[in-house]
Design a protein around this motif. Structure first.
Motif, PDB file in Angstrom:
ATOM      1  N   VAL A  14     -12.332  10.064   8.581  1.00 23.13           N
ATOM      2  CA  VAL A  14     -12.498   9.338   7.323  1.00 23.13           C
ATOM      3  C   VAL A  14     -13.686   9.929   6.572  1.00 23.13           C
ATOM      4  O   VAL A  14     -14.821   9.879   7.066  1.00 23.13           O
ATOM      5  CB  VAL A  14     -12.708   7.827   7.564  1.00 23.13           C
ATOM      6  CG1 VAL A  14     -13.007   7.122   6.241  1.00 23.13           C
ATOM      7  CG2 VAL A  14     -11.486   7.218   8.235  1.00 23.13           C
TER       8      VAL A  14
ATOM      9  N   ARG B  35      -8.803  10.634   4.452  1.00 24.50           N
ATOM     10  CA  ARG B  35      -9.009  11.287   5.742  1.00 24.50           C
ATOM     11  C   ARG B  35      -8.679  12.774   5.615  1.00 24.50           C
ATOM     12  O   ARG B  35      -7.667  13.133   5.017  1.00 24.50           O
ATOM     13  CB  ARG B  35      -8.111  10.685   6.831  1.00 24.50           C
ATOM     14  CG  ARG B  35      -8.388   9.241   7.159  1.00 24.50           C
ATOM     15  CD  ARG B  35      -7.354   8.708   8.154  1.00 24.50           C
ATOM     16  NE  ARG B  35      -7.568   7.306   8.466  1.00 24.50           N
ATOM     17  CZ  ARG B  35      -8.314   6.861   9.476  1.00 24.50           C
ATOM     18  NH1 ARG B  35      -8.886   7.735  10.300  1.00 24.50           N
ATOM     19  NH2 ARG B  35      -8.468   5.577   9.686  1.00 24.50           N
TER      20      ARG B  35
ATOM     21  N   TYR C 192     -14.038   9.271   3.111  1.00 26.18           N
ATOM     22  CA  TYR C 192     -14.385   8.348   2.024  1.00 26.18           C
ATOM     23  C   TYR C 192     -13.609   7.055   2.215  1.00 26.18           C
ATOM     24  O   TYR C 192     -12.425   7.068   2.545  1.00 26.18           O
ATOM     25  CB  TYR C 192     -14.054   8.938   0.658  1.00 26.18           C
ATOM     26  CG  TYR C 192     -14.269   7.949  -0.478  1.00 26.18           C
ATOM     27  CD1 TYR C 192     -15.546   7.653  -0.921  1.00 26.18           C
ATOM     28  CD2 TYR C 192     -13.184   7.285  -1.061  1.00 26.18           C
ATOM     29  CE1 TYR C 192     -15.760   6.728  -1.937  1.00 26.18           C
ATOM     30  CE2 TYR C 192     -13.386   6.365  -2.083  1.00 26.18           C
ATOM     31  CZ  TYR C 192     -14.671   6.086  -2.515  1.00 26.18           C
ATOM     32  OH  TYR C 192     -14.879   5.170  -3.516  1.00 26.18           O
ATOM     33  N   ASP C 193     -14.287   5.946   1.985  1.00 28.28           N
ATOM     34  CA  ASP C 193     -13.654   4.626   2.018  1.00 28.28           C
ATOM     35  C   ASP C 193     -14.383   3.772   0.995  1.00 28.28           C
ATOM     36  O   ASP C 193     -15.527   3.358   1.221  1.00 28.28           O
ATOM     37  CB  ASP C 193     -13.758   4.016   3.421  1.00 28.28           C
ATOM     38  CG  ASP C 193     -12.921   2.751   3.560  1.00 28.28           C
ATOM     39  OD1 ASP C 193     -12.202   2.406   2.592  1.00 28.28           O
ATOM     40  OD2 ASP C 193     -12.985   2.108   4.623  1.00 28.28           O
TER      41      ASP C 193
ATOM     42  N   ARG D 280     -14.977  13.154  -3.642  1.00 32.45           N
ATOM     43  CA  ARG D 280     -15.359  12.213  -2.592  1.00 32.45           C
ATOM     44  C   ARG D 280     -15.998  12.878  -1.376  1.00 32.45           C
ATOM     45  O   ARG D 280     -16.808  12.260  -0.684  1.00 32.45           O
ATOM     46  CB  ARG D 280     -14.121  11.431  -2.118  1.00 32.45           C
ATOM     47  CG  ARG D 280     -13.409  10.657  -3.213  1.00 32.45           C
ATOM     48  CD  ARG D 280     -14.321   9.662  -3.921  1.00 32.45           C
ATOM     49  NE  ARG D 280     -13.586   8.814  -4.866  1.00 32.45           N
ATOM     50  CZ  ARG D 280     -14.149   7.950  -5.691  1.00 32.45           C
ATOM     51  NH1 ARG D 280     -15.469   7.805  -5.702  1.00 32.45           N
ATOM     52  NH2 ARG D 280     -13.412   7.220  -6.502  1.00 32.45           N
TER      53      ARG D 280
ATOM     54  N   GLY E 279      -8.894   0.630  -4.442  1.00 37.44           N
ATOM     55  CA  GLY E 279      -9.444   1.081  -3.181  1.00 37.44           C
ATOM     56  C   GLY E 279      -8.783   2.347  -2.664  1.00 37.44           C
ATOM     57  O   GLY E 279      -7.594   2.585  -2.890  1.00 37.44           O
TER      58      GLY E 279
ATOM     59  N   THR F 228      -8.869   5.106   0.945  1.00 36.36           N
ATOM     60  CA  THR F 228      -9.364   5.601   2.224  1.00 36.36           C
ATOM     61  C   THR F 228      -8.845   7.018   2.390  1.00 36.36           C
ATOM     62  O   THR F 228      -7.627   7.239   2.482  1.00 36.36           O
ATOM     63  CB  THR F 228      -8.880   4.720   3.387  1.00 36.36           C
ATOM     64  OG1 THR F 228      -9.313   3.370   3.179  1.00 36.36           O
ATOM     65  CG2 THR F 228      -9.443   5.240   4.704  1.00 36.36           C
TER      66      THR F 228
ATOM     67  N   GLU G  58       0.494   5.441   1.062  1.00 35.65           N
ATOM     68  CA  GLU G  58      -0.320   6.475   1.699  1.00 35.65           C
ATOM     69  C   GLU G  58       0.265   7.845   1.401  1.00 35.65           C
ATOM     70  O   GLU G  58       1.437   8.101   1.662  1.00 35.65           O
ATOM     71  CB  GLU G  58      -0.390   6.267   3.202  1.00 35.65           C
ATOM     72  CG  GLU G  58      -1.269   7.313   3.900  1.00 35.65           C
ATOM     73  CD  GLU G  58      -1.268   7.175   5.406  1.00 35.65           C
ATOM     74  OE1 GLU G  58      -2.092   7.848   6.059  1.00 35.65           O
ATOM     75  OE2 GLU G  58      -0.432   6.415   5.935  1.00 35.65           O
TER      76      GLU G  58
ATOM     77  N   ARG H  38      -4.980   6.659   1.593  1.00 33.36           N
ATOM     78  CA  ARG H  38      -4.349   5.339   1.556  1.00 33.36           C
ATOM     79  C   ARG H  38      -4.886   4.558   0.373  1.00 33.36           C
ATOM     80  O   ARG H  38      -6.090   4.547   0.116  1.00 33.36           O
ATOM     81  CB  ARG H  38      -4.618   4.575   2.855  1.00 33.36           C
ATOM     82  CG  ARG H  38      -3.931   3.222   2.912  1.00 33.36           C
ATOM     83  CD  ARG H  38      -4.243   2.497   4.218  1.00 33.36           C
ATOM     84  NE  ARG H  38      -3.591   1.192   4.271  1.00 33.36           N
ATOM     85  CZ  ARG H  38      -4.083   0.094   3.701  1.00 33.36           C
ATOM     86  NH1 ARG H  38      -5.234   0.142   3.029  1.00 33.36           N
ATOM     87  NH2 ARG H  38      -3.431  -1.057   3.800  1.00 33.36           N
ATOM     88  N   HIS H  39      -3.958   3.867  -0.332  1.00 34.63           N
ATOM     89  CA  HIS H  39      -4.329   3.152  -1.551  1.00 34.63           C
ATOM     90  C   HIS H  39      -3.635   1.790  -1.593  1.00 34.63           C
ATOM     91  O   HIS H  39      -2.403   1.726  -1.700  1.00 34.63           O
ATOM     92  CB  HIS H  39      -3.910   3.982  -2.772  1.00 34.63           C
ATOM     93  CG  HIS H  39      -4.081   3.291  -4.086  1.00 34.63           C
ATOM     94  ND1 HIS H  39      -5.298   2.828  -4.527  1.00 34.63           N
ATOM     95  CD2 HIS H  39      -3.182   2.996  -5.067  1.00 34.63           C
ATOM     96  CE1 HIS H  39      -5.149   2.285  -5.738  1.00 34.63           C
ATOM     97  NE2 HIS H  39      -3.863   2.360  -6.070  1.00 34.63           N
TER      98      HIS H  39
ATOM     99  N   THR I 153     -14.073   2.032  -3.468  1.00 33.28           N
ATOM    100  CA  THR I 153     -13.304   1.507  -4.597  1.00 33.28           C
ATOM    101  C   THR I 153     -13.718   2.200  -5.882  1.00 33.28           C
ATOM    102  O   THR I 153     -14.912   2.454  -6.105  1.00 33.28           O
ATOM    103  CB  THR I 153     -13.530  -0.004  -4.742  1.00 33.28           C
ATOM    104  OG1 THR I 153     -13.129  -0.651  -3.532  1.00 33.28           O
ATOM    105  CG2 THR I 153     -12.732  -0.572  -5.910  1.00 33.28           C
TER     106      THR I 153
ATOM    107  N   SER J 132       0.843  -1.204   0.000  1.00 32.03           N
ATOM    108  CA  SER J 132       0.000   0.000   0.000  1.00 32.03           C
ATOM    109  C   SER J 132       0.871   1.243   0.000  1.00 32.03           C
ATOM    110  O   SER J 132       2.030   1.208   0.421  1.00 32.03           O
ATOM    111  CB  SER J 132      -0.937   0.030   1.206  1.00 32.03           C
ATOM    112  OG  SER J 132      -0.202   0.243   2.409  1.00 32.03           O
TER     113      SER J 132
END
Length: 846
Positions: free
Chosen positions: A488, A483, A490-491, A513, A479, A481, A457, A529-530, A493, A455
């Motif tokens: 948060v 912040r 948006y979370d 988002r 995906g 996430t 970030e 985060r991806h 895909t 991942s």
């Protein structure tokens, strides 16, 4: 003036050069003889996104390539690895100065060597066939002669620094719609006289070390497999001896490509070459001699750029260092085209100025797509005028934002990218000056591998410059996430959309988002985060995604009203209008020529409030200017590069003269004679033949807003005479009669001009040929030569221009050859296509 006999630096035809080339060929042959089939096939296939493999056993180092054409990005697509950003190619062409293009090339060679780059993937010399072409900012002109002249200077400059060029995109890649699959159906005459002509001029005049073949198909054959155009024309008729590289992902057939003359398939490691090519030879589907020919071209390239042991490089001593900041500023001001001026420019001393427009604060300095580079500094118009004007003389208002779409996080963000493995452990970091992560191939932070990466970030802080509702979003696939302020927002895909262009599909569409209310000046933490999971097979590993942002959306009418108030209180209003990356970029064509957003409304409102309104147009190619007759001045600044704001201050305040002339016609889309860029049933017919650009405008009888070659300065010019001399020794005079030149004569025109204005200036003397008797199969007139002169007030100077033989030739589709068209010609010297000043008649006899 010709564009076939420029200064070639270390590439000239001297005896020493011929001896060196013979020695290089001997080294190349010796190296080739040591390679087995598998190694040769591997050498022709990219080892990653930007490079070819090294072969230590023959002393071959890895050859590194990089995108241009306005800078050298290097192997990293990141603002953390800055590059000098010059003005766009349309701006460079607007200077009408091949020597300035040569100097730009020298700077880019310097940049390439600094970044360890051997091959610059530039220049782009496709033509502005239709004003709707989305990537026209990256090409020079609608005219093949001007394109060839500027391109020749550019190539000579880059290669004088020991760095290879790849002239692109060979050929007829003049639009972006369905560019991977379109079959462009082009008549032989149009192909030769227009689309191949700049390539021919550069190949014969500058000897480029590389050519890039295009995505598209021409007359039924993919350009990466087009044996007739590559072997028959490029290598055969023109004598090209460099390497031929595919556009990225353009090569589709192993056997078709090697038989068609493609040397290198990029990017790697998975291409149609490599093991597939070796297998094709062993199966009898391709000859090893064809592989050898391609390898020979690659080894010759390596020798020229100093990457092959035992071979003397083409350039052993690079030119003197170039000041990139100063040259970027010079090119910008020399490129600005003043198309209208009712005496308001240059601004009078002591004038109070209202600067208006979102693009005045956040300048758009370059076009989108593979031409992107990341400069260490950007001077916006607001920066330039703030520094140049006395304190209190400048006010600023946004007026109207050209875009309400999210862009990569930039202003106010301090970000870094943090890489983690599957256990969540940090395995590497990299600073991130913008919210864009684009790691292609091996371009990863130190200590990170694609196998270990799980991942990424994007994390840091954002300090707003405005209070209100700020929008945040994502770009990419997979995906996310998101912040903001430790919450948060948006979370989810992002799935692949329906984009027709593979690159657009890969990058994913921007998505909003969340909106968050923030206060100006108060920093908040942000992160995105991806998980790294590609949804489809790629020829190379890649990590591509981004954090997007848009400031508070204010009521457009309220913003325009504020701008009107500022304009009313000032002596002069300067309004900067612009296109956006959703209007001009790689991967799609334009649907109209209008300025985005409420910018036209803004200009009309400001002009109604202040008669001294100057509009600066920040675009890479033509836009419609429906208010042009209602404002005092219109200045086209193109995409002006990193020093554009300071150059703009130079020109507006009169420290420097706007030096540009239009390299392409500007007019309304409704009047444009060639507008089709969308294929039908996979084909795009170039049914207009040789009539594009100004040739087509004149044939249609429509009047553009501003004609080809147009541009004003800060002084006046009188054209006194044009004299034509042929090898017969007969000299013509201004008027309707002139010398009789034979088919083998050298024709030279001498134009006398006088600066009748109040200050020193530069004039671009333009020569146009037209048949004395109208001829339906030829344009009414065409550019035959040009030159720049400089003169003090009252001074008379001469421009001496050689007319190339090609100016009198057309392509005979029956004989498949160039044919000299004898008879009478009018030779006109003037300030633009439609501003003729002096004319003479020339008789060309067989």
């Amino acid at each position: 003036m010709t564009y076939g006999n420029g200064n070639r630096g270390d590439q000239g035809d001297t005896a020493r050069d011929r001896a060196r080339e013979a020695a290089v060929e001997a080294v190349v042959e010796a190296a080739l003889g040591k390679l087995d089939l598998d190694t040769k096939a591997r050498l022709l296939s990219g080892q990653d996104m930007w490079s070819l493999p090294a072969i230590p056993e023959i002393g071959l180092r890895s050859i590194v390539m990089s995108d241009g054409p306005i800078g050298v990005r290097g192997v990293r697509w990141s603002a953390d690895d800055p590059s000098v950003a010059l003005p766009s190619p349309t701006a460079l062409a607007a200077t009408w100065d091949p020597e300035l293009a040569r100097r730009a090339g020298r700077l880019l060679a310097q940049e390439a060597r600094r970044k360890g780059v051997h091959v610059l993937l530039a220049p782009t010399v496709n033509l502005h066939r239709s004003p709707l072409g989305g990537r026209h900012f990256e090409a020079y002109s609608e005219d093949p002669y001007l394109t060839g002249a500027i391109g020749t200077g550019y190539v000579q400059g880059v290669q004088s620094g020991g760095v290879a060029t790849t002239v692109k995109h060979f050929v007829a890649n003049d639009a972006e719609t369905d560019r991977f699959t379109v079959n462009n159906v082009v008549g032989e005459r149009a192909l030769r006289e227009l689309y191949l002509a700049p390539f021919e001029a550069i190949v014969t005049g500058a000897r480029p070390w590389g050519i890039m073949t295009a995505y598209n198909t021409v007359n039924g054959t993919s350009m990466t497999e087009h044996r007739h155009l590559v072997h028959g024309v490029l290598r055969g008729s023109w004598g090209f001896d460099g390497f031929n590289v595919s556009d990225w992902l353009a090569a589709r057939s192993t056997v078709g490509a090697v038989k068609g003359g493609l040397d290198v398939a990029m990017p790697g490691p998975t291409t149609v070459y490599g093991p597939a090519l070796a297998a094709a030879v062993r199966a009898g589907e391709a000859d090893e001699s064809e592989v050898d020919a391609a390898v020979r071209n690659v080894l010759r390239l390596a020798a020229r750029v100093g990457a092959l042991d035992g071979a003397e490089p083409a350039v052993t001593r690079p030119p003197e260092p170039v000041d990139g900041t100063a040259l970027a500023r010079e090119i910008a001001r020399r490129s600005f085209v003043l198309v209208r001026n009712r005496g308001v420019l240059p601004l009078r001393s002591g004038a109070e100025v209202a600067l208006i427009g979102a693009a005045a604060r956040d300048a758009r300095i370059l076009g989108g797509g593979s031409a992107t580079v990341f400069p260490a500094r950007v001077a916006s118009p607001l920066d330039g005028l703030t520094a140049a004007l006395p304190e209190g003389a400048l006010t600023y208002a946004v007026g109207a934002d050209p875009s309400d779409e999210l862009a990569y996080a930039d202003q106010g963000f301090e970000l870094r990218a943090v890489c983690r493995n599957a256990a969540g452990d940090v395995i590497g970091e990299r600073s991130l000056p913008t919210g864009q992560v684009q790691w292609l191939g091996s371009d990863l932070p130190d200590g990170v591998s694609h196998d270990a990466l799980h991942s990424v970030e994007i994390t840091g802080t954002f300090t707003p410059r405005e209070s209100g509702e700020h929008s945040f979003g994502t770009r990419g696939l997979g995906g996310f996430t998101l912040r903001v302020d430790d919450t948060v927002v948006y979370d989810g895909t992002q799935e692949m959309g329906a984009e027709s262009d593979p690159f657009e599909a890969f990058f994913g569409a921007p998505r909003e988002r969340a909106t968050v209310r923030l206060t100006a000046g108060e920093p908040v933490p942000v992160s995105l985060r991806h998980p790294v999971e590609l949804p489809f097979e790629m020829p190379m590993p890649a990590v591509v995604f981004g954090l997007l942002h848009l400031g508070p959306r204010r009521d457009p009418d309220e913003l325009i009203a504020e701008a009107v108030d500022a304009a009313r209180e000032a002596d002069v209003a300067v309004v900067v209008v612009a296109t956006t990356e959703t209007v001009e970029s790689e991967g799609f064509d334009r649907t109209d020529l209008r300025l985005p957003g409420r910018q036209d409304d803004l200009v009309r409102a400001v002009a109604a409030a202040n008669p001294n309104t100057v509009v600066v147009v920040n675009s890479g190619s033509p836009v419609e200017l429906p208010w042009r007759d209602d404002v005092a001045a219109v200045l086209l600044s193109w995409f002006p590069g990193q020093e554009g704001g300071d150059a703009l201050a130079d020109v507006l305040l009169g420290t420097e003269e706007p030096g540009g002339r239009l390299p392409t016609t500007w007019g309304a889309l409704a009047d444009a004679p060639v507008t089709r860029v969308t294929p039908q049933d996979g084909q795009l017919a170039y049914s207009e033949g040789v009539f594009i650009g100004y040739r087509a405008w004149e044939r249609s009888g429509a009047t553009p807003a501003y004609p080809f070659g147009h541009g004003l300065g800060y002084t006046d010019w009188t054209y006194e005479s044009v004299d034509v001399t042929a090898t017969t020794g007969t000299t013509g005079t201004t008027g309707v009669t002139g010398p009789a030149a034979t088919a083998t004569a050298t024709v030279t025109a001498t134009v006398r001009v006088r600066n009748t204005g109040p200050r020193p200036g530069r004039e671009v003397v333009q020569l146009y040929l037209s048949p004395a008797e109208p001829d339906a199969d030829r344009p009414a007139r065409w550019l035959a030569a040009f030159a720049s002169v400089i003169a003090a007030p009252g001074e008379t100077v001469e421009a001496r221009l050689e007319l190339p033989r090609r100016a009198f030739e057309t392509w005979d589709e029956t004989a498949h050859a160039w044919t000299l068209r004898d008879g009478g010609y009018h030779l006109t010297a003037g300030r633009s296509l439609t501003d003729a000043r002096v004319t003479t008649r020339l008789e060309l006899k067989p």
